[in-house]
Design an enzyme around this catalytic site. Structure first.
Site, PDB file in Angstrom:
ATOM      1  N   PRO A 150       0.807  -1.217   0.000  1.00  0.00           N
ATOM      2  CG  PRO A 150       0.102  -0.920   2.209  1.00  0.00           C
ATOM      3  CD  PRO A 150       0.890  -1.844   1.327  1.00  0.00           C
ATOM      4  CG  ASP A 164       0.811   2.610   4.689  1.00  0.00           C
ATOM      5  OD1 ASP A 164       0.133   2.334   5.694  1.00  0.00           O
ATOM      6  OD2 ASP A 164       2.025   2.391   4.601  1.00  0.00           O
ATOM      7  CE  LYS A 216      16.167  10.567  -2.272  1.00  0.00           C
ATOM      8  NZ  LYS A 216      16.295  10.422  -0.849  1.00  0.00           N
ATOM      9  CD  GLN A 249       8.806  -0.248   1.037  1.00  0.00           C
ATOM     10  OE1 GLN A 249       8.606  -0.682   2.164  1.00  0.00           O
ATOM     11  NE2 GLN A 249       8.559   1.012   0.718  1.00  0.00           N
ATOM     12  CD1 TRP A 271       7.365   2.026   9.243  1.00  0.00           C
ATOM     13  CD2 TRP A 271       7.308   1.014   7.249  1.00  0.00           C
ATOM     14  NE1 TRP A 271       7.903   2.884   8.315  1.00  0.00           N
ATOM     15  CE2 TRP A 271       7.878   2.286   7.083  1.00  0.00           C
ATOM     16  CE3 TRP A 271       7.161   0.184   6.143  1.00  0.00           C
ATOM     17  CZ2 TRP A 271       8.312   2.754   5.856  1.00  0.00           C
ATOM     18  CZ3 TRP A 271       7.600   0.654   4.904  1.00  0.00           C
ATOM     19  CH2 TRP A 271       8.161   1.937   4.774  1.00  0.00           C
TER      20      TRP A 271
END
Ligand SMILES: [Zn+2]
Ligand SMILES: [Zn+2]
Length: 1011
Positions: free
Chosen positions: A47, A86, A621, A584, A547
């Site tokens: 999610p 989430d 980035k 993750q 989490w």
């Protein structure tokens, strides 16, 4: 008739049409439903948060999820899949705090938790529309309508149930420990959160501090000047909390003397520190220093800060004020000789090692920093944020002559992953899940998981499990699943509640909200009677680490075990496949694995594609501040979703870090999708002219070697793509598809053009149509998981327009199966060689600056073996035609060098050579001229707007040379330009006339359509 298509296409527009088609005909729903009863393929959607605009990295993950899942559906699997969101935790709270202009928790409390959480709930789906529309636009098929949300009551109830299971197994405890703490968010973070926020090259002070030896210890040392222990630290703000100094007992220490004082430090480090004006007076082992008393830099009692002391069992007891307070030197195995002075500053309130030393030695405990990271007490720097206090503390020490040296250091330091504040290590009481109790099972369970790329298993993920620490899962925050722990105000007993009904049935329960909302502040108001003493049970104030929420999704999305009680046995658990980015490994991949192992003693996923990070084209980035964010919508508007997807699949292996380059998406679109489109539109155009009708089922086996070859390649491709997708490697599969389409376009179609163009409807032409049709239809099906839009376009026109009974969409079709009997390795090798020779031949022509249109007499091929020679003999016609040369001659590679260079242009590369004769005879020149004229006439046909099949009359006038050439090659010109007649003299009523200049000669050409 197929729907006519142009050679030019707007992919984004074509895609929009496919989207409408899918929606109107509920193709996604049908693709799931039609497979009911077939073997299930279980996919879990990780999610995301929908409170920010989705970025390219989200498209990356969604594309890789989609390609595998679509493939599995086409292979006959039942793959229901729902989206998830989430919704809890710091990311949401911080967003709302920003909106409200808050900078800390006290403002939230003043504002009211009820109102604050209401805003959080609203903000969660701020970008839901953007997420949903992007998800649909990129062709990511997932059930958005029934998406699970981690804030749903049913979801939270399962989270409670999960915690209760752990509670009952004795896996949950409260510990007084040093935890990484975000001073801005005012909460502890778990180690996996901390691991996401390390920043390299962070600047901090690096300072050397003098601690004055005092009391009886002084007696053993020289008395003429003060004696100091020299210690080093990068966190000056912890110095008021110092309660000990540690030395390495076995290391050698020195007493140094200068004009003003004595210093004690490790011998090895004294050398590297380059202390000028000091000479060694004495050497001693560290052991001798243990017990030495010294004066605190700041006596806490002078600054209204409490001093406590570790008791047996690790509890703390307050100490009485003491005027002449001294601390002592201890020995510690954590003291290294790598940096500093070999004397380590110990502050048990602020470091994990310090805390352990405090317990072990019964040290004092001074915590002069509050949970907002501000200095308490009455210090001159009180009220300041710790990092801001650093300078003031150093000035204070300097004024007192205790600052020995001040430098800066660049090192790696952890920051809050959400709000970017520097984390502080801070001793406090918090809740833990004892994940270390199942560490071995976490590790052995990982062995059962297939990681793509494989090195993650024993690398990043495996190492993380090896170094497992207990999970600090409570957050002193507001918007999250509330901890289901109630504590008795009277006797202190705890109870864990595992569900709503259980809570409702508690004796004397009060304050349950109606309608039910399992969130703060409502749950804070629920009380019941203590099972032990009848006292009032109140909920502990913390909420869960978000989490934990997302890691509980395998069961919580189905409200297990309150509903779907057979979930674990009926094939819906564990997942066959999950896919997210590499961060993750310490986030969702870990929380899924930990929760599943704790609850069910087994992993909850079998295969993981772990994607690399995505940066901008320069490798930097992407961030708002740098202004280098590329938004997916912009890419899609320009090049389409297929191009973006294809680029993501093929540019880099899934696990590699990537550099997103918009130019490369364009390149992909041109190189692959446009090439495919050209082949497709070429086919449609000629098929419509010839009124070609594909036959249902198998077509007669082709005679032509070229047809046999491309069908061999096609079947090999089907086998390869199938195998690559089966092993979760869309990148290899995609690259193979690309090579095939290149061969299809630049060899098969190119070499077959004349077969389609010839006007007689003979068997060879039909065979070419059948073959190309079969290639395109098979390609469409193979491409469906990768580029679902163009695959649909091809399929609808090629298949559905002819066979109304065929599956309604390419996505309802079966994945092609390879016919291994059609694979001919020799034929593949022959054609590979032919393509290589042609490529070298074209290079030789280019080098000699002779156009391909100019026929040449012969060329030599250098061959390595008899079998190579035989290969080339089988495909000689293709080569001669492609290179426009009359004869191919063979020569051994060694003897190629002996050719007369004046008459040849030679190209050689990796074990091959081609020498093209550059002699152009008068006859060859005339033939070249005829070809040039054909080329000009074909351009004129297009300029005049004729249809491909229109017949024309050609008129010409010009130099005698041309008149001769035209009449000599009249048949050839007629055939190539569909001219019924060629007449000398250009009349006024032509559709188009142009003057041409060819190698210095003038020529007037005219064309007229035959009505
Ligand atoms: Zn923070
Ligand atoms: Zn009680």
């Amino acid at each position: 008739m197929f729907k006519p298509v142009g050679s030019r296409v707007s992919f984004p527009q074509m895609e929009e049409k496919a989207l409408v088609f899918w929606k109107e005909n509920t193709i996604f729903e049908k693709s799931v439903k039609s497979k009911e009863g077939q073997p299930r393929f279980v996919f879990y959607e990780g999610p995301p948060f929908a409170n920010g605009n989705p970025g390219i990295h989200h498209v990356l993950a969604r594309a890789f999820k989609d390609v595998i899942v679509r493939y599995k559906v086409m292979k006959g699997h039942y793959v229901p899949r729902i989206a998830g969101w989430d919704t809890h935790g710091l990311p949401v709270e911080i967003e709302v705090e920003k909106q409200l202009g808050f900078s800390g928790k006290d403002q939230i409390e003043k504002y009211g938790v009820e109102e604050f959480n209401k805003r959080c709930r609203e903000s969660v789906f701020k970008y839901l529309k953007e997420w949903n529309s992007l998800t649909e636009r990129i062709g990511y098929w997932v059930d958005l309508e029934h998406a699970y949300k981690t804030m749903d009551n049913s979801y939270v109830e399962t989270v409670w149930w999960a915690l209760k299971q752990m509670w009952d197994k004795g896996l949950i405890y409260q510990g007084y420990r040093v935890t990484p703490h975000c001073p801005r968010c005012g909460t502890s973070l778990s180690s996996h959160e901390v691991s996401q926020g390390y920043k390299e090259d962070t600047e901090d002070p690096s300072i050397y501090i003098k601690f004055l030896i005092s009391g009886e210890s002084k007696a053993k040392l020289p008395a003429d000047k003060p004696v100091y222990l020299l210690a080093w630290t990068t966190t000056p703000w912890t110095l008021p909390g110092n309660t000990a100094l540690a030395v390495a007992p076995d290391a050698e220490y020195v007493l140094l003397q200068s004009d003003n004082d004595y210093l004690v430090l490790a011998a090895r480090l004294a050398a590297t520190l380059k202390l000028e004006g000091y000479n060694t007076v004495k050497k001693m082992p560290g052991e001798e220093l243990v017990g030495t008393a010294y004066q605190p830099l700041f006596n806490p009692h002078d600054f209204s800060v409490e001093r406590m002391r570790f008791q047996e069992g690790g509890t703390l007891a307050a100490q009485k004020p003491q005027k002449n307070l001294t601390y002592r030197v201890i020995s510690g195995d954590f003291v290294t000789m790598e940096d500093g002075t070999g004397i380590v500053h110990v502050a048990p309130a602020f470091g994990e090692i310090d805390h352990e030393a405090g317990k072990q030695w019964g040290l004092d405990f001074v915590q002069q920093v509050d949970l907002q990271g501000k200095i308490t007490g009455s210090y001159s720097f009180a009220g300041k944020f710790v990092k801001d206090a650093d300078t003031l503390i150093l000035e204070d020490l300097k004024a007192r002559g205790l600052l020995f040296r001040r430098e800066t250091i660049r090192h790696t330091y952890p920051f809050c992953w959400r709000c970017d504040s520097p984390l502080l290590y801070y001793a406090k009481q918090t809740w833990y899940i004892k994940t270390t109790a199942v560490k071995d099972r976490l590790i052995s369970g990982n062995e059962e998981i297939n990681w793509y790329p494989e090195h993650i298993k024993n690398g990043r993920f495996g190492n993380w499990l090896e170094n497992n620490v207990d999970w600090a899962f409570a957050r002193e925050r507001y918007w999250g699943s509330p901890l289901p722990f109630w504590r008795c105000e009277k006797c202190g007993a705890y109870e864990c509640v595992g569900g709503v009904v259980e809570l409702k049935n508690k004796p004397g329960v009060k304050g349950l909200p109606e309608p039910l909302d399992i969130h703060r502040p409502y749950m804070d108001d629920v009380t019941f009677s203590c099972g032990k003493c009848g006292g009032k049970m109140k909920r502990t104030p913390e909420v869960m680490d978000c989490w934990f929420d997302s890691g509980a999704m395998p069961i919580a999305q189905s409200h297990y075990p309150f509903e779907n009680e057979t979930l674990l046995e009926d094939g819906r658990f564990p997942a066959d496949f999950i896919c997210e980015a590499i961060d993750q490994t310490r986030g969702w991949f870990y929380s899924l694995h930990a929760i599943s192992t704790l609850l069910f003693d087994r992993p909850c996923y079998k295969n993981v594609i772990c994607l690399g990070h995505i940066n901008d084209a320069k490798g930097e980035k992407m961030s708002k501040s740098k202004g280098n964010i590329i938004w997916p919508e912009d890419v899609i508007k320009k090049h389409g979703a297929d191009a973006l997807r294809w680029y993501l699949f093929t540019a880099s292996a899934p696990g590699n870090p990537r550099q997103f380059d918009m130019k490369q998406v364009e390149e992909v679109s041109r190189r692959f999708l446009a090439m495919l489109w050209n082949v497709y539109s070429f086919f449609i155009m000629y098929a419509n002219i010839d009124n070609y009708k594909p036959s249902e089922g198998a077509f007669p086996p082709p005679e032509a070697e070229l047809d046999k070859w491309i069908l061999s390649e096609l079947n090999q491709l089907v086998a390869d793509v199938d195998a690559s997708l089966e092993s979760y490697n869309p990148t290899d599969a995609g690259r193979k598809l690309e090579t095939f389409v290149d061969g299809l376009s630049n060899w098969y179609v190119r070499r077959s053009r004349r077969r389609f163009w010839k006007s007689e409807n003979d068997a060879d032409k039909l065979s070419a149509y059948n073959t190309l049709y079969h290639c395109l239809v098979t390609l469409a099906k193979m491409l469906a998981p990768f580029t679902p839009f163009i695959a649909e376009e091809l399929y609808q026109n090629l298949v559905r327009s002819v066979f109304p009974d065929a599956p309604e969409s390419v996505h309802l079709a079966d994945f092609p199966a390879a016919d291994m009997g059609k694979i001919d390795k020799q034929l593949a090798e022959d054609n590979r060689l032919a393509m290589k020779i042609c490529s070298m031949g074209r290079a030789a022509r280019a080098k000699a600056q002779i156009k391909v249109r100019q026929p040449l007499e012969h060329f030599y091929v250098g061959v390595n073996s008899e079998s190579e020679k035989q290969s080339l003999e089988r495909v000689v016609a293709l080569i001669l035609d492609e290179l426009n040369v009359k004869e191919m001659k063979f020569e051994t590679l060694e003897r190629m060098g002996g050719l007369d260079v004046a008459n040849y242009e030679v190209i050689s590369e990796s074990g091959g050579a081609v020498a093209i004769s550059t002699l152009i005879t008068v006859e060859l020149q005339a033939e070249g001229m005829a070809r040039e004229i054909v080329h000009r006439l074909q351009t004129m046909r297009r300029t005049a707007g004729y249809e491909i099949a229109d017949h024309i009359i050609v008129y010409y006038e010009g130099d005698a040379y041309f008149v001769q050439a035209v009449s000599a090659f009249a048949d050839y010109i007629r055939q190539e330009t569909l001219a019924d007649d060629i007449e000398e003299g250009v009349p006024d009523d032509v559709d188009l006339q142009e003057e041409h200049k060819i190698t210095g000669y003038h020529l007037m050409l005219g064309v007229k359509k035959v009505k």
